[in-house]
Design a protein around this motif. Structure first.
Motif, PDB file in Angstrom:
ATOM      1  N   PHE A 117      74.982  32.976  75.100  1.00 42.65           N
ATOM      2  CA  PHE A 117      74.175  32.053  75.895  1.00 42.65           C
ATOM      3  C   PHE A 117      74.985  30.847  76.349  1.00 42.65           C
ATOM      4  O   PHE A 117      74.706  30.273  77.411  1.00 42.65           O
ATOM      5  CB  PHE A 117      72.949  31.603  75.108  1.00 42.65           C
ATOM      6  N   THR A 118      76.003  30.457  75.587  1.00 45.77           N
ATOM      7  CA  THR A 118      76.863  29.352  76.009  1.00 45.77           C
ATOM      8  C   THR A 118      77.609  29.690  77.281  1.00 45.77           C
ATOM      9  O   THR A 118      77.665  28.888  78.231  1.00 45.77           O
ATOM     10  CB  THR A 118      77.865  29.004  74.893  1.00 45.77           C
ATOM     11  N   TYR A 119      78.157  30.896  77.340  1.00 45.79           N
ATOM     12  CA  TYR A 119      78.894  31.293  78.531  1.00 45.79           C
ATOM     13  C   TYR A 119      77.954  31.582  79.701  1.00 45.79           C
ATOM     14  O   TYR A 119      78.312  31.333  80.858  1.00 45.79           O
ATOM     15  CB  TYR A 119      79.770  32.510  78.219  1.00 45.79           C
ATOM     16  N   ILE A 120      76.762  32.099  79.428  1.00 45.14           N
ATOM     17  CA  ILE A 120      75.789  32.286  80.502  1.00 45.14           C
ATOM     18  C   ILE A 120      75.403  30.937  81.110  1.00 45.14           C
ATOM     19  O   ILE A 120      75.289  30.783  82.337  1.00 45.14           O
ATOM     20  CB  ILE A 120      74.543  33.029  79.978  1.00 45.14           C
ATOM     21  N   HIS A 121      75.204  29.937  80.241  1.00 44.92           N
ATOM     22  CA  HIS A 121      74.884  28.585  80.728  1.00 44.92           C
ATOM     23  C   HIS A 121      76.030  28.026  81.557  1.00 44.92           C
ATOM     24  O   HIS A 121      75.804  27.375  82.591  1.00 44.92           O
ATOM     25  CB  HIS A 121      74.605  27.670  79.524  1.00 44.92           C
ATOM     26  N   ARG A 122      77.259  28.306  81.155  1.00 49.33           N
ATOM     27  CA  ARG A 122      78.407  27.811  81.914  1.00 49.33           C
ATOM     28  C   ARG A 122      78.484  28.481  83.278  1.00 49.33           C
ATOM     29  O   ARG A 122      78.802  27.830  84.284  1.00 49.33           O
ATOM     30  CB  ARG A 122      79.695  28.065  81.130  1.00 49.33           C
ATOM     31  N   ILE A 123      78.177  29.772  83.328  1.00 43.76           N
ATOM     32  CA  ILE A 123      78.202  30.476  84.613  1.00 43.76           C
ATOM     33  C   ILE A 123      77.179  29.873  85.576  1.00 43.76           C
ATOM     34  O   ILE A 123      77.492  29.563  86.732  1.00 43.76           O
ATOM     35  CB  ILE A 123      77.944  31.982  84.405  1.00 43.76           C
ATOM     36  N   PHE A 124      75.940  29.703  85.088  1.00 40.21           N
ATOM     37  CA  PHE A 124      74.905  29.155  85.958  1.00 40.21           C
ATOM     38  C   PHE A 124      75.208  27.705  86.349  1.00 40.21           C
ATOM     39  O   PHE A 124      74.907  27.297  87.484  1.00 40.21           O
ATOM     40  CB  PHE A 124      73.539  29.246  85.272  1.00 40.21           C
ATOM     41  N   ARG A 125      75.805  26.943  85.450  1.00 44.55           N
ATOM     42  CA  ARG A 125      76.124  25.562  85.782  1.00 44.55           C
ATOM     43  C   ARG A 125      77.168  25.504  86.893  1.00 44.55           C
ATOM     44  O   ARG A 125      77.031  24.735  87.858  1.00 44.55           O
ATOM     45  CB  ARG A 125      76.648  24.837  84.534  1.00 44.55           C
ATOM     46  N   ASN A 126      78.207  26.331  86.781  1.00 45.67           N
ATOM     47  CA  ASN A 126      79.236  26.352  87.831  1.00 45.67           C
ATOM     48  C   ASN A 126      78.683  26.863  89.152  1.00 45.67           C
ATOM     49  O   ASN A 126      79.051  26.373  90.228  1.00 45.67           O
ATOM     50  CB  ASN A 126      80.413  27.225  87.385  1.00 45.67           C
ATOM     51  N   ILE A 127      77.787  27.847  89.080  1.00 47.31           N
ATOM     52  CA  ILE A 127      77.184  28.371  90.314  1.00 47.31           C
ATOM     53  C   ILE A 127      76.341  27.303  91.005  1.00 47.31           C
ATOM     54  O   ILE A 127      76.382  27.140  92.225  1.00 47.31           O
ATOM     55  CB  ILE A 127      76.346  29.629  90.002  1.00 47.31           C
ATOM     56  N   LEU A 128      75.572  26.563  90.220  1.00 48.43           N
ATOM     57  CA  LEU A 128      74.747  25.497  90.803  1.00 48.43           C
ATOM     58  C   LEU A 128      75.602  24.390  91.394  1.00 48.43           C
ATOM     59  O   LEU A 128      75.242  23.794  92.416  1.00 48.43           O
ATOM     60  CB  LEU A 128      73.803  24.938  89.737  1.00 48.43           C
ATOM     61  N   VAL A 129      76.745  24.104  90.771  1.00 49.79           N
ATOM     62  CA  VAL A 129      77.656  23.098  91.332  1.00 49.79           C
ATOM     63  C   VAL A 129      78.176  23.554  92.681  1.00 49.79           C
ATOM     64  O   VAL A 129      78.224  22.786  93.658  1.00 49.79           O
ATOM     65  CB  VAL A 129      78.808  22.833  90.345  1.00 49.79           C
ATOM     66  N   HIS A 130      78.577  24.831  92.769  1.00 50.20           N
ATOM     67  CA  HIS A 130      79.064  25.357  94.049  1.00 50.20           C
ATOM     68  C   HIS A 130      77.950  25.346  95.094  1.00 50.20           C
ATOM     69  O   HIS A 130      78.196  25.058  96.275  1.00 50.20           O
ATOM     70  CB  HIS A 130      79.595  26.782  93.862  1.00 50.20           C
ATOM     71  N   ALA A 131      76.730  25.689  94.678  1.00 50.02           N
ATOM     72  CA  ALA A 131      75.615  25.694  95.622  1.00 50.02           C
ATOM     73  C   ALA A 131      75.349  24.290  96.158  1.00 50.02           C
ATOM     74  O   ALA A 131      75.060  24.108  97.350  1.00 50.02           O
ATOM     75  CB  ALA A 131      74.363  26.250  94.945  1.00 50.02           C
ATOM     76  N   GLU A 132      75.449  23.299  95.290  1.00 50.52           N
ATOM     77  CA  GLU A 132      75.239  21.911  95.751  1.00 50.52           C
ATOM     78  C   GLU A 132      76.341  21.483  96.704  1.00 50.52           C
ATOM     79  O   GLU A 132      76.072  20.804  97.711  1.00 50.52           O
ATOM     80  CB  GLU A 132      75.206  20.985  94.526  1.00 50.52           C
ATOM     81  N   GLN A 133      77.570  21.892  96.439  1.00 55.01           N
ATOM     82  CA  GLN A 133      78.672  21.556  97.340  1.00 55.01           C
ATOM     83  C   GLN A 133      78.487  22.214  98.714  1.00 55.01           C
ATOM     84  O   GLN A 133      78.753  21.608  99.752  1.00 55.01           O
ATOM     85  CB  GLN A 133      80.003  21.980  96.712  1.00 55.01           C
ATOM     86  N   ILE A 134      78.032  23.481  98.699  1.00 57.30           N
ATOM     87  CA  ILE A 134      77.801  24.172  99.967  1.00 57.30           C
ATOM     88  C   ILE A 134      76.693  23.521 100.769  1.00 57.30           C
ATOM     89  O   ILE A 134      76.774  23.360 101.989  1.00 57.30           O
ATOM     90  CB  ILE A 134      77.492  25.662  99.703  1.00 57.30           C
ATOM     91  N   SER A 135      75.621  23.118 100.075  1.00 52.33           N
ATOM     92  CA  SER A 135      74.493  22.481 100.772  1.00 52.33           C
ATOM     93  C   SER A 135      74.894  21.143 101.369  1.00 52.33           C
ATOM     94  O   SER A 135      74.383  20.742 102.417  1.00 52.33           O
ATOM     95  CB  SER A 135      73.324  22.299  99.799  1.00 52.33           C
TER      96      SER A 135
END
Length: 223
Positions: A203-221
């Motif tokens: 779950f730690t690595y799953i949380h890290r994946i989603f956190r990085n994905i959300l960061v990229h999504a915010e940068q794209i937006s």
């Protein structure tokens, strides 16, 4: 390319078994020719396994359950009619019987159609996405739906959203790959971890994946 794939997927839905098998062989050969060896070996194996499981499940279960509806018409002998003549070609509806399961001609047709269509859809999408860039896909789709702009459809916004989505998919796979490489580089001894510790690491690595994905999504937006 998109119209060609649409034709290959839609038109054979009502074709015979020979056409279905021919399409499967065609996409298998095409994948070997246009994709790298490490890609088509893994892809063809997984899709063939999925299609094989689907074929077995549908083939043995389509006509295995007994019919609850019986004909109310009396047999021909009670009506003074001769019985139906036996087929001169040795026609058999039940091809194979395994206990309560049986493979009939109807089940064989249904299983072949579903398995081949599944293989065609997955493998055609794989070949299409691996040989066509996102920009080419967006340009082709814009050419198709450009007449809808006269009806007030925001064609440019739709194409931009599609292009960003295709780019974002690559980012998701990159993040998963980076996290997987990070787990391998840390040389975690999974055998010494308890079940709760393994779940916590997962779950730690799953949380890290989603956190990085959300960061990229915010940068794209923001762009």
């Amino acid at each position: 390319m998109q119209a060609w794939l649409f034709t290959l997927v839609i038109l054979p839905a009502k074709s015979n078994v020979i056409m279905h098998l021919s399409l499967v062989a065609y996409f298998a050969i095409l994948s070997i020719l246009v994709q790298p060896a490490q890609v088509w070996k893994d892809q063809l194996g997984r899709v063939a396994l999925l299609s094989g499981i689907l074929f077995i499940m549908l083939g043995l279960s389509t006509d295995s359950a007994p019919s609850l509806i019986s004909s109310r018409a009396p047999p021909p002998s009670m009506m003074g009619l001769p019985p139906f003549p036996a087929s001169l070609e040795g026609y058999k509806y039940v091809i194979l019987k395994l206990g309560p399961l049986q493979l009939t001609r109807k089940g064989l047709s249904t299983a072949t159609t579903s398995a081949c269509l599944t293989f065609t859809i997955f493998q055609s999408a794989s070949v299409f996405l691996s040989t066509t860039t996102p920009e080419q896909i967006a340009f082709a789709l814009r050419w198709f739906i450009s007449p809808l702009a006269n009806l007030g459809v925001p064609v440019a916004e739709v194409i931009l959203t599609l292009l960003l989505s295709l780019r974002f998919i690559n980012l998701v796979f990159d993040e998963v790959r980076n996290v997987a490489l990070g787990i391998v580089s840390r040389r975690i001894n999974w055998q010494q971890l308890t079940t709760l510790e393994t779940i916590d690491v997962f779950f730690t690595y799953i949380h890290r994946i989603f956190r990085n994905i959300l960061v990229h999504a915010e940068q794209i937006s923001q762009v």
